[in-house]
Scaffold this motif. Structure first.
Motif, PDB file in Angstrom:
ATOM      1  N   GLY A 209      26.808   4.340  46.327  1.00 21.39           N
ATOM      2  CA  GLY A 209      27.247   3.963  47.628  1.00 21.39           C
ATOM      3  C   GLY A 209      26.111   2.839  48.415  1.00 21.39           C
ATOM      4  N   GLU A 210      26.615   2.260  49.364  1.00 15.27           N
ATOM      5  CA  GLU A 210      28.215   2.323  49.871  1.00 15.27           C
ATOM      6  C   GLU A 210      28.835   1.190  48.996  1.00 15.27           C
ATOM      7  OE1 GLU A 210      27.253   1.222  54.113  1.00 15.27           O
ATOM      8  OE2 GLU A 210      29.360   0.468  53.878  1.00 15.27           O
ATOM      9  N   ILE A 211      30.048   1.727  48.398  1.00 15.63           N
ATOM     10  CA  ILE A 211      30.620   0.842  47.505  1.00 15.63           C
ATOM     11  C   ILE A 211      32.255   0.834  48.178  1.00 15.63           C
ATOM     12  CG2 ILE A 211      29.423   1.125  45.518  1.00 15.63           C
ATOM     13  CD1 ILE A 211      31.717   3.038  44.546  1.00 15.63           C
TER      14      ILE A 211
ATOM     15  N   LEU B  34      24.968  -3.156  64.781  1.00 12.98           N
ATOM     16  CA  LEU B  34      25.759  -4.198  63.955  1.00 12.98           C
ATOM     17  C   LEU B  34      27.245  -3.962  64.370  1.00 12.98           C
ATOM     18  CD1 LEU B  34      24.210  -4.219  60.231  1.00 12.98           C
ATOM     19  CD2 LEU B  34      24.071  -5.972  61.832  1.00 12.98           C
ATOM     20  N   ARG B  35      27.720  -2.808  64.633  1.00 10.79           N
ATOM     21  CA  ARG B  35      28.936  -2.755  65.146  1.00 10.79           C
ATOM     22  C   ARG B  35      29.192  -3.238  66.492  1.00 10.79           C
ATOM     23  NH1 ARG B  35      31.211  -0.839  59.937  1.00 10.79           N
ATOM     24  NH2 ARG B  35      29.138  -0.373  59.056  1.00 10.79           N
ATOM     25  N   PHE B  36      28.296  -3.115  67.138  1.00  6.34           N
ATOM     26  CA  PHE B  36      28.475  -3.586  68.557  1.00  6.34           C
ATOM     27  C   PHE B  36      27.843  -4.929  68.852  1.00  6.34           C
ATOM     28  CE2 PHE B  36      28.846   1.162  68.156  1.00  6.34           C
ATOM     29  CZ  PHE B  36      29.839   1.294  68.766  1.00  6.34           C
TER      30      PHE B  36
ATOM     31  N   ILE C 258      34.418   8.954  52.498  1.00  7.67           N
ATOM     32  CA  ILE C 258      34.597   7.913  53.167  1.00  7.67           C
ATOM     33  C   ILE C 258      33.901   7.810  54.354  1.00  7.67           C
ATOM     34  CG2 ILE C 258      36.717   6.482  53.903  1.00  7.67           C
ATOM     35  CD1 ILE C 258      37.143   7.439  51.119  1.00  7.67           C
ATOM     36  N   HIS C 259      33.155   6.936  54.341  1.00  3.44           N
ATOM     37  CA  HIS C 259      32.324   6.912  55.442  1.00  3.44           C
ATOM     38  C   HIS C 259      32.846   5.953  56.594  1.00  3.44           C
ATOM     39  CE1 HIS C 259      29.829   3.400  57.058  1.00  3.44           C
ATOM     40  NE2 HIS C 259      30.142   2.827  55.918  1.00  3.44           N
ATOM     41  N   GLY C 260      32.478   6.355  57.808  1.00  2.00           N
ATOM     42  CA  GLY C 260      33.179   5.480  58.951  1.00  2.00           C
ATOM     43  C   GLY C 260      34.691   5.402  58.881  1.00  2.00           C
TER      44      GLY C 260
ATOM     45  N   CYS D 261      25.021  11.745  57.390  1.00  2.05           N
ATOM     46  CA  CYS D 261      25.316  11.732  56.105  1.00  2.05           C
ATOM     47  C   CYS D 261      25.491  10.185  55.622  1.00  2.05           C
ATOM     48  CB  CYS D 261      26.617  12.329  55.935  1.00  2.05           C
ATOM     49  SG  CYS D 261      26.752  14.318  55.939  1.00  2.05           S
ATOM     50  N   HIS D 262      25.181   9.190  56.410  1.00  2.00           N
ATOM     51  CA  HIS D 262      25.157   7.837  56.066  1.00  2.00           C
ATOM     52  C   HIS D 262      24.384   7.153  57.112  1.00  2.00           C
ATOM     53  CE1 HIS D 262      27.380   4.379  54.134  1.00  2.00           C
ATOM     54  NE2 HIS D 262      26.883   3.845  55.275  1.00  2.00           N
ATOM     55  N   ALA D 263      23.086   6.593  56.811  1.00  2.00           N
ATOM     56  CA  ALA D 263      22.384   5.662  57.747  1.00  2.00           C
ATOM     57  C   ALA D 263      21.697   4.598  56.695  1.00  2.00           C
ATOM     58  CB  ALA D 263      21.106   6.619  58.162  1.00  2.00           C
ATOM     59  N   HIS D 264      21.487   3.730  57.251  1.00  2.00           N
ATOM     60  CA  HIS D 264      20.579   2.523  56.464  1.00  2.00           C
ATOM     61  C   HIS D 264      19.096   2.238  56.790  1.00  2.00           C
ATOM     62  CE1 HIS D 264      24.273   1.109  54.544  1.00  2.00           C
ATOM     63  NE2 HIS D 264      25.037   1.284  55.860  1.00  2.00           N
ATOM     64  N   ILE D 265      18.304   3.313  56.696  1.00  2.00           N
ATOM     65  CA  ILE D 265      16.922   3.452  57.253  1.00  2.00           C
ATOM     66  C   ILE D 265      15.938   2.386  56.566  1.00  2.00           C
ATOM     67  CG2 ILE D 265      17.243   5.253  58.655  1.00  2.00           C
ATOM     68  CD1 ILE D 265      15.455   6.876  56.916  1.00  2.00           C
TER      69      ILE D 265
ATOM     70  N   THR E 190      25.639   8.206  61.297  1.00  2.00           N
ATOM     71  CA  THR E 190      25.488   7.270  62.317  1.00  2.00           C
ATOM     72  C   THR E 190      25.643   5.762  61.930  1.00  2.00           C
ATOM     73  OG1 THR E 190      23.199   7.112  61.701  1.00  2.00           O
ATOM     74  CG2 THR E 190      23.580   8.692  63.612  1.00  2.00           C
ATOM     75  N   ASP E 191      25.625   5.616  60.607  1.00  2.00           N
ATOM     76  CA  ASP E 191      25.662   4.419  60.146  1.00  2.00           C
ATOM     77  C   ASP E 191      24.484   3.546  60.538  1.00  2.00           C
ATOM     78  OD1 ASP E 191      26.209   2.319  58.069  1.00  2.00           O
ATOM     79  OD2 ASP E 191      28.199   1.660  59.246  1.00  2.00           O
ATOM     80  N   ALA E 192      23.424   4.228  60.946  1.00  2.00           N
ATOM     81  CA  ALA E 192      22.326   3.659  61.716  1.00  2.00           C
ATOM     82  C   ALA E 192      21.713   2.146  60.804  1.00  2.00           C
ATOM     83  CB  ALA E 192      21.026   4.620  61.997  1.00  2.00           C
TER      84      ALA E 192
HETATM   85 ZN   LIG Z   1      26.936   1.886  55.825  1.00  2.00          ZN
END
Ligand SMILES: [Zn+2]
Length: 263
Positions: free
Chosen positions: A95-97, A217-219, A163-165, A5-9, A211-213
């Motif tokens: 989104g994402e906002i 970036l988060r790690f 609300i993502h993540g 439901c949330h990826a930046h591909i 995944t917010d793929a």
């Molecule tokens: Zn994102």
């Protein structure tokens, strides 16, 4: 069948560009793990033109918006570019906002100015979502009070969203659920011990998987990179936390996402 439901591909991040083959590869890997739908979030006007690639793949669900990091004193150019994208490409959400106060010193004048800019951009985009009757995909970090204040003031319950993540506190989450919002969790949240309680307290029909793929970036200290294919693992972990069969949980998520994004 799973959904990310949330990826930046189609965000090149530190690459110079992204090609149709790159996206094809990501989608093929996802399909092998039964991930048949991917919400592709494009939250920087510089990348809106990648729609030319996105539109070639029918299992990509397009979401466009302007992320909080781009907030300035004046947003009219970015907002008209967003409006044009909505009219031309008919995304399923804005989104994402949202708001992210993680690295802000809110006691300082500079921190306060950034906070105000983020709020302004957030409000404007909720207004636009209302104008086009689209749900909102929200990023919120360490900003619970302002998040709720703005959502309530703008009657965001009338458009709904996710609300993502999710990292919101308990009272905020309860209020968000009352407003009909869905809470989404991905690999970054599953690393945190408090997520178990958060997931247990959320009804399954309000949970989404993401995944917010590429979540590397988060790690920043590791080479871990997540792709939409990994959402099958996220779903497995969340299902276990809920004490549900994986198939039942995956179906519940798909049903909620189908309704949210009007698929
Ligand atoms: Zn994102």
């Amino acid at each position: 069948m799973f959904i990310d439901c949330h990826a930046h591909i189609v965000h090149p991040f530190n690459f110079t560009t992204i090609t149709q083959d790159d996206v094809e590869e990501v989608i093929a890997a996802a399909r092998e793990r039964e991930v048949h739908h991917i919400v592709s979030v494009s939250s920087n006007p510089d990348y809106f033109t990648f729609y030319d690639i996105e539109k070639c793949f029918e299992n990509l669900i397009r979401v466009v918006g302007i992320q909080r990091g781009l907030a300035q004193d004046e947003h009219s150019t970015m907002l008209s570019s967003l409006k044009e994208q909505i009219e031309l490409t008919k995304p399923k959400a804005i989104g994402e906002i949202g708001l992210d106060y993680t690295s802000l010193d809110l006691e300082s004048a500079k921190g306060e100015a950034v906070r105000k800019r983020q709020q302004k951009l957030f409000r404007k985009q909720i207004l636009m979502a209302r104008e086009f009757d689209l749900p909102v995909v929200i990023h919120a970090a360490e900003a619970d009070r302002d998040l709720l204040g703005i959502l309530e003031e703008q009657h965001a319950e009338e458009i709904g969203g996710m609300i993502h993540g999710c990292s919101c506190g308990r009272e905020t989450r309860e209020r968000l659920l009352d407003m009909g919002f869905l809470l989404s969790f991905g690999p970054s949240q599953l690393e945190r011990p408090e997520t178990l309680e958060m997931v247990k307290q959320t009804p399954a029909e309000h949970l989404l998987t993401e995944t917010d793929a590429p979540a590397w970036l988060r790690f920043p200290d590791t080479s871990v990179e997540f792709q939409p294919a990994d959402v099958s693992e996220v779903a497995g972990k969340l299902a276990r936390m809920k004490g549900m069969e994986l198939g039942d949980f995956a179906n519940a998520v798909l049903k909620s996402a189908t309704s949210l994004f009007n698929l």
